[in-house]
Design an enzyme around this catalytic site. Structure first.
Site, PDB file in Angstrom:
ATOM      1  N   ASN A 117     -11.152   6.569   3.350  1.00 14.69           N
ATOM      2  CA  ASN A 117     -10.839   6.578   1.922  1.00 14.69           C
ATOM      3  C   ASN A 117     -11.691   5.548   1.186  1.00 14.69           C
ATOM      4  OD1 ASN A 117      -8.824   8.457   2.517  1.00 14.69           O
ATOM      5  ND2 ASN A 117      -7.302   6.864   2.825  1.00 14.69           N
ATOM      6  N   GLY A 126       0.844  -1.187   0.000  1.00 15.94           N
ATOM      7  CA  GLY A 126       0.000   0.000   0.000  1.00 15.94           C
ATOM      8  C   GLY A 126       0.883   1.241   0.000  1.00 15.94           C
ATOM      9  N   VAL A 127       0.255   2.399  -0.075  1.00 13.82           N
ATOM     10  CA  VAL A 127       1.055   3.617  -0.099  1.00 13.82           C
ATOM     11  C   VAL A 127       1.233   4.137   1.329  1.00 13.82           C
ATOM     12  CG1 VAL A 127       0.597   4.348  -2.452  1.00 13.82           C
ATOM     13  CG2 VAL A 127      -1.062   4.842  -0.676  1.00 13.82           C
ATOM     14  N   GLY A 128       2.156   5.066   1.515  1.00 16.15           N
ATOM     15  CA  GLY A 128       2.295   5.719   2.820  1.00 16.15           C
ATOM     16  C   GLY A 128       3.619   5.431   3.496  1.00 16.15           C
ATOM     17  N   ASN A 129       3.686   6.004   4.700  1.00 19.88           N
ATOM     18  CA  ASN A 129       4.903   6.001   5.490  1.00 19.88           C
ATOM     19  C   ASN A 129       5.433   4.614   5.828  1.00 19.88           C
ATOM     20  OD1 ASN A 129       6.590   7.847   6.585  1.00 19.88           O
ATOM     21  ND2 ASN A 129       5.014   8.780   7.881  1.00 19.88           N
ATOM     22  N   VAL A 130       4.530   3.745   6.307  1.00 19.89           N
ATOM     23  CA  VAL A 130       4.974   2.418   6.745  1.00 19.89           C
ATOM     24  C   VAL A 130       5.488   1.628   5.547  1.00 19.89           C
ATOM     25  CG1 VAL A 130       4.282   0.261   7.844  1.00 19.89           C
ATOM     26  CG2 VAL A 130       3.316   2.417   8.636  1.00 19.89           C
ATOM     27  N   LYS A 169      -5.052   9.354  16.949  1.00 20.06           N
ATOM     28  CA  LYS A 169      -5.514  10.603  17.592  1.00 20.06           C
ATOM     29  C   LYS A 169      -4.811  10.842  18.928  1.00 20.06           C
ATOM     30  CE  LYS A 169      -8.507  11.541  14.316  1.00 20.06           C
ATOM     31  NZ  LYS A 169      -8.010  12.407  13.257  1.00 20.06           N
ATOM     32  N   GLU A 184      -0.048  -2.229  -7.012  1.00 22.99           N
ATOM     33  CA  GLU A 184      -0.863  -1.203  -7.678  1.00 22.99           C
ATOM     34  C   GLU A 184      -0.051   0.022  -8.017  1.00 22.99           C
ATOM     35  OE1 GLU A 184      -4.863  -1.699  -5.062  1.00 22.99           O
ATOM     36  OE2 GLU A 184      -3.186  -0.548  -4.331  1.00 22.99           O
ATOM     37  N   GLY A 222      -7.312  -1.409  -3.290  1.00 27.18           N
ATOM     38  CA  GLY A 222      -6.947  -2.737  -3.773  1.00 27.18           C
ATOM     39  C   GLY A 222      -6.649  -3.714  -2.654  1.00 27.18           C
TER      40      GLY A 222
HETATM   41  O1  0RQ Z   1      -6.532  11.019  10.416  1.00 28.72           O
HETATM   42  O2  0RQ Z   1      -4.949  12.728   9.655  1.00 28.72           O
HETATM   43  O3  0RQ Z   1      -7.197  13.337  10.575  1.00 28.72           O
HETATM   44  O4  0RQ Z   1      -5.427  12.437  12.104  1.00 28.72           O
HETATM   45  O5  0RQ Z   1      -7.057   8.085   9.859  1.00 28.72           O
HETATM   46  O6  0RQ Z   1      -4.353   7.547   9.294  1.00 28.72           O
HETATM   47  O7  0RQ Z   1      -2.292   6.965  10.538  1.00 28.72           O
HETATM   48  O8  0RQ Z   1      -2.219   8.803   8.772  1.00 28.72           O
HETATM   49  O9  0RQ Z   1      -2.448   6.328   8.218  1.00 28.72           O
HETATM   50  O10 0RQ Z   1      -2.258   7.462   5.940  1.00 28.72           O
HETATM   51  O11 0RQ Z   1      -1.464   5.104   6.436  1.00 28.72           O
HETATM   52  O12 0RQ Z   1      -3.893   5.650   6.320  1.00 28.72           O
HETATM   53  C1  0RQ Z   1      -6.261   2.846   6.591  1.00 28.72           C
HETATM   54  C2  0RQ Z   1      -6.682   5.194   5.964  1.00 28.72           C
HETATM   55  C3  0RQ Z   1      -4.446   4.491   6.853  1.00 28.72           C
HETATM   56  C4  0RQ Z   1      -5.101   3.787   4.551  1.00 28.72           C
HETATM   57  C5  0RQ Z   1      -5.642   4.077   5.993  1.00 28.72           C
HETATM   58  C6  0RQ Z   1      -7.067   8.324  11.278  1.00 28.72           C
HETATM   59  C7  0RQ Z   1      -5.761   9.034  11.569  1.00 28.72           C
HETATM   60  C8  0RQ Z   1      -5.653   9.921  10.335  1.00 28.72           C
HETATM   61  C9  0RQ Z   1      -5.133   8.310   8.428  1.00 28.72           C
HETATM   62  P1  0RQ Z   1      -5.982  12.503  10.707  1.00 28.72           P
HETATM   63  P2  0RQ Z   1      -2.756   7.496   9.236  1.00 28.72           P
HETATM   64  P3  0RQ Z   1      -2.423   6.178   6.651  1.00 28.72           P
HETATM   65  C10 0RQ Z   1      -3.182   0.495  -1.629  1.00 28.72           C
HETATM   66  C11 0RQ Z   1      -4.075  -0.314  -0.695  1.00 28.72           C
HETATM   67  C12 0RQ Z   1      -7.324   1.296   2.673  1.00 28.72           C
HETATM   68  C13 0RQ Z   1      -6.961   1.104   1.215  1.00 28.72           C
HETATM   69  C14 0RQ Z   1      -5.729   0.278   0.982  1.00 28.72           C
HETATM   70  C15 0RQ Z   1      -6.188   3.288   3.614  1.00 28.72           C
HETATM   71  C16 0RQ Z   1      -6.217   9.045   9.228  1.00 28.72           C
HETATM   72  O13 0RQ Z   1      -4.092   2.820   4.632  1.00 28.72           O
HETATM   73  O14 0RQ Z   1      -6.936   4.072   3.043  1.00 28.72           O
HETATM   74  O15 0RQ Z   1      -5.228  -0.425   1.843  1.00 28.72           O
HETATM   75  N1  0RQ Z   1      -6.294   1.941   3.443  1.00 28.72           N
HETATM   76  N2  0RQ Z   1      -5.246   0.390  -0.234  1.00 28.72           N
HETATM   77  O16 0RQ Z   1      -5.811   9.735  12.757  1.00 28.72           O
HETATM   78  C17 0RQ Z   1     -10.077   6.721  14.052  1.00 28.72           C
HETATM   79  C18 0RQ Z   1      -8.826   4.744  14.060  1.00 28.72           C
HETATM   80  C19 0RQ Z   1      -7.903   5.375  13.181  1.00 28.72           C
HETATM   81  C20 0RQ Z   1      -8.167   6.688  12.786  1.00 28.72           C
HETATM   82  C21 0RQ Z   1      -6.325   5.985  11.823  1.00 28.72           C
HETATM   83  N3  0RQ Z   1      -8.650   3.492  14.460  1.00 28.72           N
HETATM   84  N4  0RQ Z   1      -9.898   5.452  14.456  1.00 28.72           N
HETATM   85  N5  0RQ Z   1      -9.248   7.361  13.218  1.00 28.72           N
HETATM   86  N6  0RQ Z   1      -7.176   7.032  11.958  1.00 28.72           N
HETATM   87  N7  0RQ Z   1      -6.751   4.962  12.582  1.00 28.72           N
HETATM   88  C22 0RQ Z   1      -3.609   1.848  -2.150  1.00 28.72           C
HETATM   89  C23 0RQ Z   1      -4.824   1.824  -3.065  1.00 28.72           C
HETATM   90  O17 0RQ Z   1      -5.637   0.965  -3.017  1.00 28.72           O
HETATM   91  C24 0RQ Z   1      -5.043   2.881  -4.058  1.00 28.72           C
END
Ligand code: 0RQ
Length: 508
Positions: A383, A268-272, A407, A293, A387
């Protein structure tokens, strides 16, 4: 005629974006290019949003169905959502304005697996596709389209739409030509045949998209860049999560379950994800491949260092500095990088055959390993599933990663019961937080709970999770997956009511 439009008859159709959008009738379903901020049309969406805003001032509200590959950019999703010009949006978005409108109930959104979009559209599940708006990086002398920095659903849009608007973007690298593999062999059942991909970069199609000239109602030229977010180096939490994933992969190699080449990576995308990819460069791994992807910075660096030999994806998602490096050296990537339609890059048949190692971010996991990737407190979309489902269910090993709290520590991402389910316990092999890693393969639900609580939960929430589980063992209706149903979602309700999941009421 610009050098990017090498066919005279296409060049004759060049107009300004404002003129092109007048050809889209109100209420139309519009299929636009774009995947994770790459390859979306830059001019037409803004012009369409302007038209919607002006019509609204005249008291004539106007909305469109908006279908894309995945997330796009503020100039597309944001602009159209802001003027409330979208009726139904699909399949994945990550734009704050769009998210707000969906969660306020002002816009419909249907969140489907990315690999399913094309077949659903072929089935007619969303109605007719009226207009396609597709960015390309050039048009050849004989009228074939050179795809741009993402392929997404463009093949399907061009085939299914009654009319087509092309955006020819000369900002995109000329060297993209030849880097794509567009497969025209898909069909609906009962006419389906196997997809003949046995290695990530097997070529099974052609480098070009096809579109009959008669369908093209306008061509718009642009030089605008993709929305390339600046690369932020992984933070300490991401690095710790990545460390656990890398230890796990090393252990799999040492135990003989994987070789040093691993198996094709999906990330997936992002920091981790970037932190894991960076770690792979210094680990005992070699000759890696990716079937994924999105090609992000971390993957490009692995290709540059030679650790990653080949990568197949449907889009780039690079920072401006990575784009510069890519463009300088694009020619040399041609035999190592390949972009496909998303129905193929994410195809369950291929993912299962190749045995991908899938790694995706999540919102929350429960103690039994069910995963919520999409919803905050069970009802607000973040979001979309993207995929992650295409890969997780069919992966050789499906890994899900998240910090253990969100949070500022008010939320535990390990909860008694997830407030929404995207990936069931059956599709989840490994859960990882900065606290540790739980390998769930082969375990019963009770053993899974013990492992997830001990290895993944944050110490501030671990005692409460253990207490929930212990009491569930005493009084659950059944003991296969022990639960206290009246309490299972109380952590979420406490957050909604008090701004924290902590029993002591502490916020963060
Ligand atoms: O919100 O920025 O308002 O504080 O969710 O969380 O920690 O910045 O993490 O950017 O890696 O996103 C699941 C959304 C994680 C992403 C998800 C809040 C948190 C923050 C984002 P703020 P982080 P990331 C390849 C595969 C589904 C699609 C996928 C995602 C915001 O990984 O969209 O895997 N995945 N695609 O504060 C309440 C919780 C929370 C929470 C995080 N438990 N409860 N809020 N947040 N956990 C790509 C494609 O398919 C295109």
């Amino acid at each position: 005629m610009t050098s990017r439009i090498r066919n005279r008859r296409f060049a004759e159709k060049v107009v300004e974006a404002a003129e092109a959008v007048e050809l889209i009738e109100p209420g139309a379903n519009v299929g636009m290019s774009g995947f994770t901020g790459a390859g979306y049309p830059k001019e037409v969406p803004g012009a369409l949003a302007k038209r919607v805003a002006e019509a609204r001032l005249r008291g004539e509200p106007m909305k469109f169905g908006l279908w894309t590959g995945a997330s796009t950019a503020p100039e597309l999703d944001g602009a159209l959502a802001d003027v409330e010009g979208i009726d139904l949006r699909l399949p994945y978005q990550s734009d704050p304005v769009t998210r707000g409108k969906i969660n306020d109930g002002r816009m419909d959104y249907t969140d489907i697996h990315l690999s399913h979009v094309a077949q659903r559209v072929w089935q007619g599940a969303f109605g007719e596709l009226d207009v396609a708006v597709v960015e390309v990086s050039g048009i050849t002398e004989d009228g074939r389209l050179v795809p741009s920095s993402s392929v997404g659903n463009n093949k399907t849009w061009l085939e299914q739409a009654d009319r087509v608007i092309l955006e020819v973007n000369s900002w995109q690298s000329e060297h993209l030509e030849g880097m794509h593999d567009i497969y025209y062999g898909t069909a609906l059942p009962p006419h389906r045949v196997p997809i003949p991909i046995c290695r990530p970069t097997d070529r099974i199609g052609t480098p070009y998209l096809e579109c009959p000239l008669e369908k093209v109602i306008a061509v718009v030229e642009t030089e605008s860049p993709d929305r390339n977010s600046v690369f932020t180096p992984p933070d300490a939490t991401s690095e710790r999560i990545a460390g656990h994933v890398l230890d796990f992969l090393e252990m799999e190699v040492r135990s003989g379950r994987l070789t040093r080449e691993l198996l094709p990576l999906q990330s997936g995308v992002g920091n981790v994800a970037n932190a894991v990819l960076a770690g792979l460069g210094s680990g005992p791994f070699d000759g890696l491949s990716a079937y994924t992807e999105v090609i992000q910075d971390g993957m490009l660096e692995l290709i540059e260092s030679g650790t990653l030999r080949t990568a197949s994806a449907t889009a780039f998602s690079l920072s401006p500095s990575a784009i510069d490096r890519f463009n300088r050296d694009a020619e040399s990537y041609k035999d190592r990088i390949l972009l496909r339609p998303q129905e193929i890059s994410n195809h369950p048949e291929v993912v299962r055959r190749l045995g991908c190692l899938a790694m995706n971010g999540i919102v929350e996991a429960d103690i039994y390993g069910n995963i919520n990737s999409t919803h905050l407190m069970g009802s607000r979309i973040q979001n979309g599933i993207g995929g992650s489902g295409d890969f997780a269910r069919n992966a050789y090993v499906s890994i899900f990663v998240t910090p253990s709290t969100a949070k500022g520590g008010a939320i535990s991402t390990i909860v008694p019961m997830v407030s929404h389910v995207d990936h069931t316990e059956h599709d989840v092999d490994v859960v990882v937080t900065e606290q540790g890693l739980a390998d769930l393969r082969g375990l019963s639900p009770r053993k899974r709970a013990e492992k997830i609580i001990a290895h993944c939960a944050h110490p501030d929430f671990r005692p409460a999770l253990q207490d929930y589980y212990d009491r569930a063992l005493q009084s659950s209706f059944g003991l296969h997956t022990p639960h206290l149903l009246t309490e299972a979602l109380s952590w979420h309700q406490r957050y909604i009511d008090q701004g924290t999941m902590r029993a002591d009421g502490q916020v963060g």
